[in-house]
Design an enzyme around this catalytic site. Structure first.
Site, mmCIF file in Angstrom:
data_model
loop_
_atom_site.group_PDB
_atom_site.id
_atom_site.type_symbol
_atom_site.label_atom_id
_atom_site.label_comp_id
_atom_site.label_asym_id
_atom_site.label_seq_id
_atom_site.Cartn_x
_atom_site.Cartn_y
_atom_site.Cartn_z
ATOM 1 N N ASP A 124 0.856 -1.182 0.000
ATOM 2 C CA ASP A 124 0.000 0.000 0.000
ATOM 3 C C ASP A 124 0.895 1.235 0.000
ATOM 4 O O ASP A 124 2.006 1.220 0.521
ATOM 5 C CB ASP A 124 -0.916 -0.014 1.222
ATOM 6 C CG ASP A 124 -2.079 0.956 1.081
ATOM 7 O OD1 ASP A 124 -2.221 1.548 0.001
ATOM 8 O OD2 ASP A 124 -2.829 1.110 2.052
ATOM 9 N N SER A 125 0.389 2.320 -0.549
ATOM 10 C CA SER A 125 1.212 3.505 -0.783
ATOM 11 C C SER A 125 1.418 4.369 0.452
ATOM 12 O O SER A 125 2.405 5.076 0.561
ATOM 13 C CB SER A 125 0.560 4.356 -1.867
ATOM 14 O OG SER A 125 -0.710 4.809 -1.409
ATOM 15 N N GLY A 126 0.469 4.352 1.358
ATOM 16 C CA GLY A 126 0.472 5.282 2.486
ATOM 17 C C GLY A 126 -0.742 6.187 2.493
ATOM 18 O O GLY A 126 -0.932 6.981 3.400
ATOM 19 N N GLY A 127 -1.609 6.046 1.488
ATOM 20 C CA GLY A 127 -2.807 6.868 1.438
ATOM 21 C C GLY A 127 -3.738 6.635 2.620
ATOM 22 O O GLY A 127 -4.357 7.575 3.128
ATOM 23 N N ASP A 179 -3.442 7.909 -2.681
ATOM 24 C CA ASP A 179 -4.798 8.441 -2.751
ATOM 25 C C ASP A 179 -5.129 9.108 -1.430
ATOM 26 O O ASP A 179 -4.402 8.971 -0.451
ATOM 27 C CB ASP A 179 -5.808 7.323 -3.047
ATOM 28 C CG ASP A 179 -5.869 6.311 -1.912
ATOM 29 O OD1 ASP A 179 -4.794 5.965 -1.358
ATOM 30 O OD2 ASP A 179 -6.962 5.840 -1.560
ATOM 31 N N GLN A 221 -12.131 6.301 -4.986
ATOM 32 C CA GLN A 221 -12.633 6.948 -3.783
ATOM 33 C C GLN A 221 -13.968 7.614 -4.119
ATOM 34 O O GLN A 221 -14.444 7.546 -5.241
ATOM 35 C CB GLN A 221 -11.620 7.957 -3.262
ATOM 36 C CG GLN A 221 -10.337 7.341 -2.708
ATOM 37 C CD GLN A 221 -10.549 6.626 -1.378
ATOM 38 O OE1 GLN A 221 -11.632 6.690 -0.756
ATOM 39 N NE2 GLN A 221 -9.526 5.918 -0.917
ATOM 40 N N GLY A 248 -11.627 3.604 1.020
ATOM 41 C CA GLY A 248 -12.561 4.414 1.787
ATOM 42 C C GLY A 248 -13.725 3.643 2.357
ATOM 43 O O GLY A 248 -14.781 4.230 2.630
ATOM 44 N N ASP A 298 -8.237 -7.583 1.824
ATOM 45 C CA ASP A 298 -7.189 -7.614 2.851
ATOM 46 C C ASP A 298 -7.759 -7.038 4.132
ATOM 47 O O ASP A 298 -8.709 -6.254 4.113
ATOM 48 C CB ASP A 298 -5.975 -6.793 2.413
ATOM 49 C CG ASP A 298 -6.169 -5.310 2.694
ATOM 50 O OD1 ASP A 298 -5.684 -4.823 3.729
ATOM 51 O OD2 ASP A 298 -6.846 -4.629 1.885
ATOM 52 N N CYS A 336 -13.988 -28.460 11.655
ATOM 53 C CA CYS A 336 -12.741 -28.043 11.028
ATOM 54 C C CYS A 336 -11.632 -29.035 11.365
ATOM 55 O O CYS A 336 -11.491 -29.432 12.529
ATOM 56 C CB CYS A 336 -12.359 -26.640 11.481
ATOM 57 S SG CYS A 336 -10.863 -26.005 10.719
ATOM 58 N N CYS A 338 -8.412 -28.380 10.823
ATOM 59 C CA CYS A 338 -7.144 -27.639 10.816
ATOM 60 C C CYS A 338 -6.353 -27.915 12.088
ATOM 61 O O CYS A 338 -6.852 -28.496 13.065
ATOM 62 C CB CYS A 338 -7.405 -26.136 10.681
ATOM 63 S SG CYS A 338 -8.257 -25.400 12.077
#
Length: 340
Positions: A124-127, A179, A221, A248, A298, A336, A338
């Protein structure tokens, strides 16, 4: 990137040809290894199966991406992530540029080598930090002025171009534009101005990116305003990105509103590019938005919940620290198989 070994072929006939560029006295042909293949679509919903091809491997979509903000997925080793079937993880370019620094990571072989992870990485860019660190940063036309939380508030300036170059230095397979992410609710005119800034930054990011192997994603956005999200999506498609994210969300809006906005946005994105819903990770949200046509998700929620003793099971949430489980020998989830 590779020296040309297709000297007799016209450029447009070279497989995965992405561009040609001079570095010093040497000319290089850039071979783009990022690709999205749409494999099938559900007949009754907008859900789809796809495959993203990157220099560090293939990703089957829909996909959930664990978050390793500072170069590690908290409390989890790379080997554990592989055994769980994680195909791609996230890092945050803003945080990594502060500590230990993207230049050092590049010198040490890139983020894959640095964090011992040879599968794909998205950065991610930091926006998002414009939202999460609202008291420590300010957006301007040129970029974002941050006060570093690590050294008493030293000012750092992040431009759309620098955000791209940092992610390129890290060696990420998928990089994100810078952004502006705003909280909810935002008045229409304020949001319109913010979307305009994000779009101008998007154009600068697109120009700044080297024609290397990684993919560049635009970010839609527009807050809770359908018309602004539609406008933003269409203008990003005009610029032309390898994939499209929706930002957003999970910033205070209701679930029905989020689903409505996602549904309205997806129809304005191209079918032949991956669609990424940022920061959304509850199981019911993932299933609902997969049906709306989203390919990538994510969230920090799985690791954060795990560290605090909260589990998602087929019978609903379980808080393992509750006293009623003190002498309970039964499995967390009888359905499950797992390790847990």
């Amino acid at each position: 990137m590779a020296h040309t070994n297709h000297r007799k072929l016209p450029l447009f006939m070279i497989p995965n040809y992405s561009g040609i560029k001079a570095r010093g006295h040497t000319w290089y042909i850039f071979m783009k290894n990022f690709e999205f293949r749409l494999l099938s679509k559900d007949a009754s919903t907008q859900a789809r199966l796809g495959k993203i091809i990157t220099p560090h491997g293939e990703i089957d979509t829909p996909v959930f991406m664990p978050v390793g903000t500072q170069g590690t997925v908290k409390s989890t080793t790379p080997e554990e992530l592989e055994s769980l079937g994680a195909q791609i993880i996230l890092g945050n370019a803003y945080h990594l540029s502060l500590r230990p620094g993207h230049k050092l990571i590049r010198e040490l072989g890139g983020l894959h080598q640095f964090m011992h992870w040879q599968r794909p990485i998205l950065t991610d860019s930091g926006g998002y930090q414009l939202f999460s660190l609202a008291g420590l940063c300010r957006a301007t036309e040129e970029g974002v002025i941050f006060q570093s939380p690590l050294d008493g508030g030293t000012k750092r300036f992040l431009t759309p171009e620098k955000a791209v170059h940092i992610q390129e230095a890290l060696g990420a397979d998928i990089i994100m534009i810078l952004d502006e992410c705003l909280a909810y609710p935002i008045p229409h005119e304020t949001c319109r101005a913010s979307v305009g800034l994000t779009l101008r930054w998007a154009k600068r990011s697109h120009v700044a990116k080297q024609p290397d192997n990684n993919g560049l994603f635009g970010i839609v956005q527009g807050g809770a305003h359908k018309d602004l999200r539609e406008m933003c999506a269409k203008e990003l498609v005009e610029i032309g990105f390898d994939g499209y994210a929706m930002g957003g969300f999970s910033v205070g809006e209701t679930k029905p509103l989020m689903y409505e906005l996602v549904d309205h946005t997806v129809v304005n994105l191209p079918k032949d590019r991956p669609r990424y819903l940022m920061g959304v990770g509850l199981p019911e949200d993932i299933l609902t938005c997969v049906a709306l046509g989203v390919d990538m998700f994510d969230c920090t929620m799985p690791t954060r919940h795990g560290r605090t003793g909260a589990f998602f099971t087929s019978n609903g949430p379980v808080i393992i620290k509750h006293a009623r489980y003190t002498n309970d020998p039964s499995p967390l989830d009888p359905n499950c198989t797992c390790y847990t």
